[in-house]
Design a protein around this motif. Sequence first.
Motif, PDB file in Angstrom:
ATOM      1  N   PHE A   1      -2.284  12.299 -26.409  1.00  0.00           N
ATOM      2  CA  PHE A   1      -2.503  12.897 -27.730  1.00  0.00           C
ATOM      3  C   PHE A   1      -2.202  14.380 -27.674  1.00  0.00           C
ATOM      4  O   PHE A   1      -1.804  14.900 -26.647  1.00  0.00           O
ATOM      5  CB  PHE A   1      -3.943  12.644 -28.227  1.00  0.00           C
ATOM      6  N   PHE A   2      -2.407  15.099 -28.774  1.00  0.00           N
ATOM      7  CA  PHE A   2      -2.014  16.498 -28.827  1.00  0.00           C
ATOM      8  C   PHE A   2      -2.655  17.319 -27.720  1.00  0.00           C
ATOM      9  O   PHE A   2      -3.847  17.250 -27.470  1.00  0.00           O
ATOM     10  CB  PHE A   2      -2.429  17.118 -30.174  1.00  0.00           C
ATOM     11  N   GLN A   3      -1.856  18.120 -27.017  1.00  0.00           N
ATOM     12  CA  GLN A   3      -2.383  19.080 -26.062  1.00  0.00           C
ATOM     13  C   GLN A   3      -2.918  20.284 -26.834  1.00  0.00           C
ATOM     14  O   GLN A   3      -2.441  20.601 -27.931  1.00  0.00           O
ATOM     15  CB  GLN A   3      -1.275  19.530 -25.097  1.00  0.00           C
ATOM     16  N   ALA A   4      -3.911  20.952 -26.241  1.00  0.00           N
ATOM     17  CA  ALA A   4      -4.535  22.073 -26.945  1.00  0.00           C
ATOM     18  C   ALA A   4      -3.519  23.135 -27.327  1.00  0.00           C
ATOM     19  O   ALA A   4      -3.516  23.643 -28.449  1.00  0.00           O
ATOM     20  CB  ALA A   4      -5.613  22.687 -26.046  1.00  0.00           C
ATOM     21  N   GLU A   5      -2.637  23.471 -26.374  1.00  0.00           N
ATOM     22  CA  GLU A   5      -1.705  24.549 -26.639  1.00  0.00           C
ATOM     23  C   GLU A   5      -0.625  24.164 -27.628  1.00  0.00           C
ATOM     24  O   GLU A   5       0.109  25.009 -28.126  1.00  0.00           O
ATOM     25  CB  GLU A   5      -1.045  25.018 -25.324  1.00  0.00           C
ATOM     26  N   ASP A   6      -0.524  22.849 -27.970  1.00  0.00           N
ATOM     27  CA  ASP A   6       0.464  22.417 -28.945  1.00  0.00           C
ATOM     28  C   ASP A   6       0.068  22.810 -30.353  1.00  0.00           C
ATOM     29  O   ASP A   6       0.881  22.734 -31.269  1.00  0.00           O
ATOM     30  CB  ASP A   6       0.651  20.897 -28.898  1.00  0.00           C
ATOM     31  N   GLY A   7      -1.198  23.191 -30.524  1.00  0.00           N
ATOM     32  CA  GLY A   7      -1.651  23.507 -31.871  1.00  0.00           C
ATOM     33  C   GLY A   7      -1.119  24.813 -32.391  1.00  0.00           C
ATOM     34  O   GLY A   7      -1.199  25.092 -33.574  1.00  0.00           O
ATOM     35  N   LYS A  98     -17.409  24.212 -21.703  1.00  0.00           N
ATOM     36  CA  LYS A  98     -16.619  25.074 -22.582  1.00  0.00           C
ATOM     37  C   LYS A  98     -15.593  25.873 -21.785  1.00  0.00           C
ATOM     38  O   LYS A  98     -15.919  26.535 -20.808  1.00  0.00           O
ATOM     39  CB  LYS A  98     -17.546  26.025 -23.347  1.00  0.00           C
ATOM     40  N   MET A  99     -14.345  25.781 -22.239  1.00  0.00           N
ATOM     41  CA  MET A  99     -13.245  26.480 -21.583  1.00  0.00           C
ATOM     42  C   MET A  99     -12.398  27.190 -22.622  1.00  0.00           C
ATOM     43  O   MET A  99     -12.297  26.735 -23.767  1.00  0.00           O
ATOM     44  CB  MET A  99     -12.383  25.484 -20.807  1.00  0.00           C
ATOM     45  N   ALA A 100     -11.783  28.299 -22.217  1.00  0.00           N
ATOM     46  CA  ALA A 100     -10.933  29.063 -23.129  1.00  0.00           C
ATOM     47  C   ALA A 100      -9.676  29.502 -22.411  1.00  0.00           C
ATOM     48  O   ALA A 100      -9.710  29.881 -21.243  1.00  0.00           O
ATOM     49  CB  ALA A 100     -11.682  30.286 -23.654  1.00  0.00           C
ATOM     50  N   MET A 101      -8.556  29.416 -23.105  1.00  0.00           N
ATOM     51  CA  MET A 101      -7.320  29.970 -22.570  1.00  0.00           C
ATOM     52  C   MET A 101      -7.255  31.420 -23.006  1.00  0.00           C
ATOM     53  O   MET A 101      -7.376  31.730 -24.193  1.00  0.00           O
ATOM     54  CB  MET A 101      -6.102  29.209 -23.088  1.00  0.00           C
ATOM     55  N   GLU A 102      -7.093  32.299 -22.044  1.00  0.00           N
ATOM     56  CA  GLU A 102      -7.142  33.726 -22.329  1.00  0.00           C
ATOM     57  C   GLU A 102      -6.120  34.106 -23.398  1.00  0.00           C
ATOM     58  O   GLU A 102      -5.016  33.550 -23.441  1.00  0.00           O
ATOM     59  CB  GLU A 102      -6.872  34.529 -21.054  1.00  0.00           C
ATOM     60  N   PRO A 103      -6.510  35.051 -24.271  1.00  0.00           N
ATOM     61  CA  PRO A 103      -5.600  35.471 -25.340  1.00  0.00           C
ATOM     62  C   PRO A 103      -4.284  35.945 -24.761  1.00  0.00           C
ATOM     63  O   PRO A 103      -4.242  36.601 -23.722  1.00  0.00           O
ATOM     64  CB  PRO A 103      -6.360  36.618 -26.015  1.00  0.00           C
ATOM     65  N   MET A 211      -9.624  30.478 -18.637  1.00  0.00           N
ATOM     66  CA  MET A 211      -8.658  29.835 -17.764  1.00  0.00           C
ATOM     67  C   MET A 211      -7.256  30.296 -18.135  1.00  0.00           C
ATOM     68  O   MET A 211      -7.021  30.805 -19.232  1.00  0.00           O
ATOM     69  CB  MET A 211      -8.759  28.308 -17.899  1.00  0.00           C
ATOM     70  N   THR A 212      -6.309  30.097 -17.214  1.00  0.00           N
ATOM     71  CA  THR A 212      -4.920  30.402 -17.510  1.00  0.00           C
ATOM     72  C   THR A 212      -4.324  29.264 -18.327  1.00  0.00           C
ATOM     73  O   THR A 212      -4.898  28.174 -18.423  1.00  0.00           O
ATOM     74  CB  THR A 212      -4.102  30.580 -16.227  1.00  0.00           C
ATOM     75  N   GLU A 213      -3.140  29.490 -18.888  1.00  0.00           N
ATOM     76  CA  GLU A 213      -2.469  28.445 -19.656  1.00  0.00           C
ATOM     77  C   GLU A 213      -2.157  27.236 -18.773  1.00  0.00           C
ATOM     78  O   GLU A 213      -2.306  26.089 -19.201  1.00  0.00           O
ATOM     79  CB  GLU A 213      -1.181  28.984 -20.265  1.00  0.00           C
ATOM     80  N   GLU A 214      -1.743  27.492 -17.534  1.00  0.00           N
ATOM     81  CA  GLU A 214      -1.433  26.396 -16.610  1.00  0.00           C
ATOM     82  C   GLU A 214      -2.672  25.554 -16.321  1.00  0.00           C
ATOM     83  O   GLU A 214      -2.611  24.319 -16.323  1.00  0.00           O
ATOM     84  CB  GLU A 214      -0.854  26.950 -15.318  1.00  0.00           C
ATOM     85  N   GLU A 215      -3.800  26.210 -16.076  1.00  0.00           N
ATOM     86  CA  GLU A 215      -5.038  25.493 -15.809  1.00  0.00           C
ATOM     87  C   GLU A 215      -5.481  24.682 -17.027  1.00  0.00           C
ATOM     88  O   GLU A 215      -5.943  23.547 -16.900  1.00  0.00           O
ATOM     89  CB  GLU A 215      -6.156  26.465 -15.405  1.00  0.00           C
ATOM     90  N   MET A 216      -5.295  25.250 -18.222  1.00  0.00           N
ATOM     91  CA  MET A 216      -5.663  24.566 -19.455  1.00  0.00           C
ATOM     92  C   MET A 216      -4.805  23.330 -19.667  1.00  0.00           C
ATOM     93  O   MET A 216      -5.288  22.258 -20.043  1.00  0.00           O
ATOM     94  CB  MET A 216      -5.528  25.511 -20.647  1.00  0.00           C
ATOM     95  N   MET A 217      -3.515  23.435 -19.370  1.00  0.00           N
ATOM     96  CA  MET A 217      -2.612  22.315 -19.521  1.00  0.00           C
ATOM     97  C   MET A 217      -2.980  21.186 -18.561  1.00  0.00           C
ATOM     98  O   MET A 217      -2.922  20.012 -18.913  1.00  0.00           O
ATOM     99  CB  MET A 217      -1.169  22.754 -19.287  1.00  0.00           C
ATOM    100  N   GLN A 218      -3.386  21.543 -17.357  1.00  0.00           N
ATOM    101  CA  GLN A 218      -3.801  20.533 -16.382  1.00  0.00           C
ATOM    102  C   GLN A 218      -5.064  19.809 -16.856  1.00  0.00           C
ATOM    103  O   GLN A 218      -5.197  18.590 -16.683  1.00  0.00           O
ATOM    104  CB  GLN A 218      -4.036  21.174 -15.025  1.00  0.00           C
ATOM    105  N   GLY A 220      -5.791  19.299 -19.927  1.00  0.00           N
ATOM    106  CA  GLY A 220      -5.411  18.443 -21.047  1.00  0.00           C
ATOM    107  C   GLY A 220      -4.466  17.336 -20.662  1.00  0.00           C
ATOM    108  O   GLY A 220      -4.020  16.577 -21.502  1.00  0.00           O
ATOM    109  N   GLY A 221      -4.142  17.260 -19.369  1.00  0.00           N
ATOM    110  CA  GLY A 221      -3.261  16.206 -18.904  1.00  0.00           C
ATOM    111  C   GLY A 221      -1.800  16.576 -18.973  1.00  0.00           C
ATOM    112  O   GLY A 221      -0.921  15.729 -18.782  1.00  0.00           O
ATOM    113  N   GLY A 222      -1.514  17.857 -19.242  1.00  0.00           N
ATOM    114  CA  GLY A 222      -0.122  18.290 -19.307  1.00  0.00           C
ATOM    115  C   GLY A 222       0.406  18.603 -17.924  1.00  0.00           C
ATOM    116  O   GLY A 222      -0.298  18.501 -16.913  1.00  0.00           O
ATOM    117  N   LYS A 223       1.675  18.966 -17.852  1.00  0.00           N
ATOM    118  CA  LYS A 223       2.329  19.264 -16.573  1.00  0.00           C
ATOM    119  C   LYS A 223       2.570  20.746 -16.448  1.00  0.00           C
ATOM    120  O   LYS A 223       2.771  21.431 -17.405  1.00  0.00           O
ATOM    121  CB  LYS A 223       3.685  18.504 -16.492  1.00  0.00           C
TER     122      LYS A 223
END
Length: 223
Positions: A1-7, A98-103, A211-218, A220-223
């Motif tokens: 389903f939609f990854q967080a960063e896809d929004g 709770k996790m956040a991808m840094e601005p 978290m970093t974008e890479e960590e957030m993607m992991q 969410g199940g992203g690569k």
Amino acid sequence: FFQAEDGIRDVERSRGLGDVYKRQAQLTDCSIKYKMTMDGPEMDAMTKMMMASATTTISFQGRAARVETNMMAGMSTVAISNDDTEETVVLMNMMGRKMAMEPSKNVEDEAEKANVDIKKTGKSKEVAGYSCQELIVTPEEGEPVTLWVTEKIAPNSAGTDFSFKGVKGFPLEMTINQEGNIVKMVAQKVSTEKMDASLFSTEIPDGYKVMTEEEMMQMGGGK
């Protein structure tokens, strides 16, 4: 389903003067609540459970956008962007974790290099009280997306993954093929009630692990 960063993503910002006059009669600041469904042979039992009552709310205020997705088991994702500051932030709540991808600053405009083919089918229907036209949008790479678009809603912020370059207005119904699974979003309600500006802040609230974008993607199940 939609990854967080896809929004969140940037889209074309330059608009002609005639377009500005047209938008004055359109709804710009609003909140749209969608019901989400997902079906396909690749769906596992956990995904089906989470999507059973999933909703996505897309809100706009000025040049800012907020995309909030809620699923079962207390899982939620909030993606906020601001076109003026070019900042984005993603907040995730995974059953209390709770996790956040840094601005981050948007360093490149993907929409500028993304060409899409837009085909009008001539079909129309009403969605959430708005007259919509059916469009088939096909990117250079990827599956066609079926949109039901109303020109009565035209946000000043185009910082969501649901804004398509060349499409006038905003979709109130979308059907997307994601790796063999069909995701459908249908607007249930369009609200024009005034929203608190804090909902569009890109500052990370207390209690979130950054978290970093890479960590957030992991996560969410992203690569």
